[in-house]
Scaffold this active site. Structure first.
Site, PDB file in Angstrom:
ATOM      1  CG  HIS A  97      54.932  91.236 -95.938  1.00  0.00           C
ATOM      2  ND1 HIS A  97      54.191  92.387 -96.095  1.00  0.00           N
ATOM      3  CD2 HIS A  97      54.118  90.208 -96.283  1.00  0.00           C
ATOM      4  CE1 HIS A  97      52.995  92.067 -96.527  1.00  0.00           C
ATOM      5  NE2 HIS A  97      52.905  90.750 -96.644  1.00  0.00           N
ATOM      6  N   GLY A 148      51.644 120.797 -67.032  1.00  0.00           N
ATOM      7  CA  GLY A 148      53.104 120.806 -67.120  1.00  0.00           C
ATOM      8  C   GLY A 148      53.778 120.493 -65.799  1.00  0.00           C
TER       9      GLY A 148
HETATM   10  P1  NAD Z   1      52.492 119.203 -71.263  1.00  0.00           P
HETATM   11  O1  NAD Z   1      53.416 120.349 -71.368  1.00  0.00           O
HETATM   12  O2  NAD Z   1      52.701 118.032 -72.134  1.00  0.00           O
HETATM   13  O3  NAD Z   1      50.997 119.689 -71.561  1.00  0.00           O
HETATM   14  C1  NAD Z   1      50.417 120.718 -70.831  1.00  0.00           C
HETATM   15  C2  NAD Z   1      49.257 121.268 -71.656  1.00  0.00           C
HETATM   16  O4  NAD Z   1      48.508 122.122 -70.822  1.00  0.00           O
HETATM   17  C3  NAD Z   1      49.701 122.086 -72.860  1.00  0.00           C
HETATM   18  O5  NAD Z   1      49.006 121.662 -74.001  1.00  0.00           O
HETATM   19  C4  NAD Z   1      49.330 123.514 -72.464  1.00  0.00           C
HETATM   20  O6  NAD Z   1      48.981 124.327 -73.579  1.00  0.00           O
HETATM   21  C5  NAD Z   1      48.148 123.278 -71.552  1.00  0.00           C
HETATM   22  N1  NAD Z   1      47.894 124.328 -70.568  1.00  0.00           N
HETATM   23  C6  NAD Z   1      48.790 125.043 -69.850  1.00  0.00           C
HETATM   24  N2  NAD Z   1      48.160 125.881 -69.008  1.00  0.00           N
HETATM   25  C7  NAD Z   1      46.826 125.678 -69.191  1.00  0.00           C
HETATM   26  C8  NAD Z   1      45.648 126.240 -68.604  1.00  0.00           C
HETATM   27  N3  NAD Z   1      45.720 127.163 -67.640  1.00  0.00           N
HETATM   28  N4  NAD Z   1      44.442 125.803 -69.038  1.00  0.00           N
HETATM   29  C9  NAD Z   1      44.364 124.849 -70.013  1.00  0.00           C
HETATM   30  N5  NAD Z   1      45.439 124.310 -70.597  1.00  0.00           N
HETATM   31  C10 NAD Z   1      46.658 124.701 -70.182  1.00  0.00           C
HETATM   32  O7  NAD Z   1      52.476 118.825 -69.707  1.00  0.00           O
HETATM   33  P2  NAD Z   1      51.895 117.549 -68.948  1.00  0.00           P
HETATM   34  O8  NAD Z   1      50.915 116.856 -69.778  1.00  0.00           O
HETATM   35  O9  NAD Z   1      51.517 118.034 -67.597  1.00  0.00           O
HETATM   36  O10 NAD Z   1      53.177 116.630 -68.796  1.00  0.00           O
HETATM   37  C11 NAD Z   1      54.333 117.140 -68.107  1.00  0.00           C
HETATM   38  C12 NAD Z   1      55.585 116.578 -68.704  1.00  0.00           C
HETATM   39  O11 NAD Z   1      55.733 115.205 -68.334  1.00  0.00           O
HETATM   40  C13 NAD Z   1      55.596 116.548 -70.225  1.00  0.00           C
HETATM   41  O12 NAD Z   1      55.991 117.776 -70.770  1.00  0.00           O
HETATM   42  C14 NAD Z   1      56.598 115.474 -70.509  1.00  0.00           C
HETATM   43  O13 NAD Z   1      57.885 116.023 -70.413  1.00  0.00           O
HETATM   44  C15 NAD Z   1      56.371 114.499 -69.381  1.00  0.00           C
HETATM   45  N6  NAD Z   1      55.497 113.380 -69.825  1.00  0.00           N
HETATM   46  C16 NAD Z   1      55.903 112.597 -70.860  1.00  0.00           C
HETATM   47  C17 NAD Z   1      55.121 111.559 -71.290  1.00  0.00           C
HETATM   48  C18 NAD Z   1      55.607 110.707 -72.425  1.00  0.00           C
HETATM   49  O14 NAD Z   1      56.788 110.795 -72.749  1.00  0.00           O
HETATM   50  N7  NAD Z   1      54.774 109.872 -73.031  1.00  0.00           N
HETATM   51  C19 NAD Z   1      53.900 111.295 -70.703  1.00  0.00           C
HETATM   52  C20 NAD Z   1      53.490 112.118 -69.652  1.00  0.00           C
HETATM   53  C21 NAD Z   1      54.300 113.155 -69.224  1.00  0.00           C
END
Ligand code: NAD
Ligand code: FAD
Length: 468
Positions: free
Chosen positions: A447, A275
């Site tokens: 299509h 995150g």
């Molecule tokens: P995310 O919130 O998407 O995913 C984080 C994941 O890590 C979650 O599934 C969570 O349950 C897990 N997690 C948390 N703590 C953990 C731990 N200690 N051990 C194992 N798993 C754990 O966050 P991200 O992937 O870091 O991305 C950050 C933000 O960047 C996203 O929320 C989004 O807003 C943005 N982003 C968007 C896109 C897109 O729009 N395609 C792509 C990349 C990033």
């Protein structure tokens, strides 16, 4: 340049939120300065959306050729095994970033907004200092009528697994100098799955460790099933309901499985993607004493903070942390500051995950609608019944529509499948324009396209799908 200058609008941060605010304010004749500490384009253009999608594309191309080389393609194509010049791949990606970030500087200039490079520190709600940007190389003081905070977000670091050495963030993963033999990805969310999939396609062994009981836990389970199936087929090991404990003395990743047993996973590299958090520290923001919503700056529906003429947009103002939301807010603030009457009230903000297959969510899911007490009609149309999907060798996935039962007004769309990111535009337009199921069902869809599944989902909700 004198050591004190004045402007109407001062934007801190030149990411998609800040630079769009600068461009639009310039167009509207508002005297504007954008201060950027690193590089115009922010996270999105430099270390986020664009470089990640470039790497994903390169990996897809490599994997496609590798599958042809395996001699099993039903298309009858066979080639020699591919080789990867990683430095060249990274250079190609960097070229796209350079072109786009250069474009941002040019667009700001063209529209009359000034871009100042340097780190901004807040003095008060109408004054900011930029180190090293003054005439004599000292600090430049900028006084403004309106202060816009667009400082974005920082990656979350796990205290028991700090970045450094083999533990990397998405920033390092986007500029590899060598590919790891085994990559462990901590976090099965957006970044973990987008980049984990890309690394797998480039030939690395990949293990995803996710704390929740399924990947992409923010989306509904049915929607993410095809992604989980594809990861399994591709040989990505996914460990759900596993908690990370830290590194062992020997450098293995210590994790606890759902039964409480401790495992040690060997890896050359560990990508932590758990995150991002709003960037509210390091520039004396706390001195303003703004109201916060959790870790984010609290804003109203015009992006006003709790202090008069101080505004906040994008990731620093909390979820959803998406570039297109930051841009829309940046445009809005510029217009409000120029005297226009605007409120940030989008009917929906689309979210797209660029996994394989891709996932799109716009508006309400069936469960979210039901939780709001709305009686709904919902239906899905599978890509297995879509000719274009067959011709693309990608029949996994579906399009699902959610509409209000009484008047058939569309409330939400979800889709998973090849290239569905491009369908997100049709989805959000239909919701923003207040379309009904009949509007979509009665629109001639070309299509053969994947978009026919959109029309068929609407037809099916009305009880008369044609191709299923
Ligand atoms: P995310 O919130 O998407 O995913 C984080 C994941 O890590 C979650 O599934 C969570 O349950 C897990 N997690 C948390 N703590 C953990 C731990 N200690 N051990 C194992 N798993 C754990 O966050 P991200 O992937 O870091 O991305 C950050 C933000 O960047 C996203 O929320 C989004 O807003 C943005 N982003 C968007 C896109 C897109 O729009 N395609 C792509 C990349 C990033
Ligand atoms: P940012 O883009 O973070 O920009 C903030 C800028 O402010 C930075 O350039 C920073 O240097 C500058 N700054 C901060 N403090 C100061 C200061 N005191 N003085 C001067 N400058 C300062 N979103 C999507 O919608 N689609 C995607 O596909 C997508 N993919 C992503 C992939 C990755 C790997 C990552 C990390 C993120 C991704 N995101 C994606 C999220 C997206 O990048 C952010 O939501 C978006 O960049 C937020 O824009 P922003 O303007 O709020 O902040």
């Amino acid at each position: 340049m004198s050591n004190t200058i004045e402007t109407q609008l001062l934007v801190i941060g030149g990411g998609p939120g800040g630079y769009i605010a600068g461009i639009r304010a310039g167009q509207l004749g508002v005297k504007t300065i954008v201060v950027e500490g690193v590089n115009p384009g922010g996270t999105c253009l430099n270390i986020g959306c664009i470089p990640s999608k470039a790497l994903i594309h390169a990996a897809e191309e490599f994997a496609k050729v590798a599958s042809y080389a395996a001699g099993t393609s039903p298309l009858g194509i066979s080639v020699q095994a591919p080789a990867l010049d990683l430095a060249k791949t990274v250079e190609w990606k960097a070229g796209i970033v350079k072109k786009l970030t250069g474009g941002v500087s040019a667009l700001l200039k063209k529209n009359g907004a000034q871009l100042i490079k340097g780190w901004a520190t807040i003095v008060d709600g109408k004054t900011v200092e930029v180190a090293g940007a003054g005439e004599d190389g000292g600090a430049l003081r900028i006084k403004c009528e309106h202060l816009l905070l667009a400082t974005g977000s920082d990656v979350v670091e796990l205290p028991f697994l700090p970045f450094g050495g083999k533990v990397i963030s998405s920033t390092e993963a986007l500029s590899p100098t060598a590919l790891p033999k085994h990559l462990i990805v901590v976090g099965g969310g957006y970044i973990g799955l987008e980049l984990g999939t890309a690394y797998r396609k480039l030939g690395c062994e990949v293990t995803v460790v996710e704390a929740q009981d399924r990947i992409l836990p923010a989306y509904d389970a049915e929607l993410t099933k095809p992604v989980a199936t594809h990861l399994q087929k591709a040989g990505v090991k996914v460990l759900t309901s596993h908690s990370v404990l830290g590194l062992s003395d020997g450098g293995a990743l210590r994790v606890r499985d759902p039964d409480g047993n401790e495992l040690a996973l060997d890896a050359d590299q560990i990508l932590v993607a758990v995150g991002r958090r709003p960037k509210t520290d390091g520039f004396n923001l706390e001195s303003l004493g703004l109201d916060l919503a959790g870790k984010a700056i609290k804003i109203d529906d015009q992006c006003k903070t709790s202090m008069r003429n101080v505004w906040a947009i994008g990731d620093v103002a909390g979820e959803p942390m998406l570039a297109h939301r930051a841009m829309a807010q940046g445009e809005l603030v510029a217009e409000v500051v120029s005297g226009k009457k605007r409120h940030f009230m989008p009917a929906a903000i689309p979210a797209v995950c660029f996994t394989d297959p891709e996932v799109v969510v716009v508006g309400l899911s069936p469960d979210e609608a039901k939780a709001q007490g709305i009686e709904i009609k919902t239906s899905m149309f599978p890509f297995a019944a879509n000719g274009r999907a067959m011709s693309l060798e990608s029949t996994d996935g579906f399009v699902r529509v959610v509409a209000r039962a009484n008047d058939h007004r569309i409330l939400g769309w979800q889709a998973v499948g090849v290239q569905v990111s491009e369908l997100s535009i049709a989805f959000v337009q239909s919701i923003e324009m207040g379309a009904t199921l009949e509007d979509i069902a009665g629109t001639i869809h070309p299509h053969p396209t994947l978009g026919e599944a959109v029309q068929e989902a609407a037809l099916r909700a009305l009880g008369h799908a044609l191709h299923i």
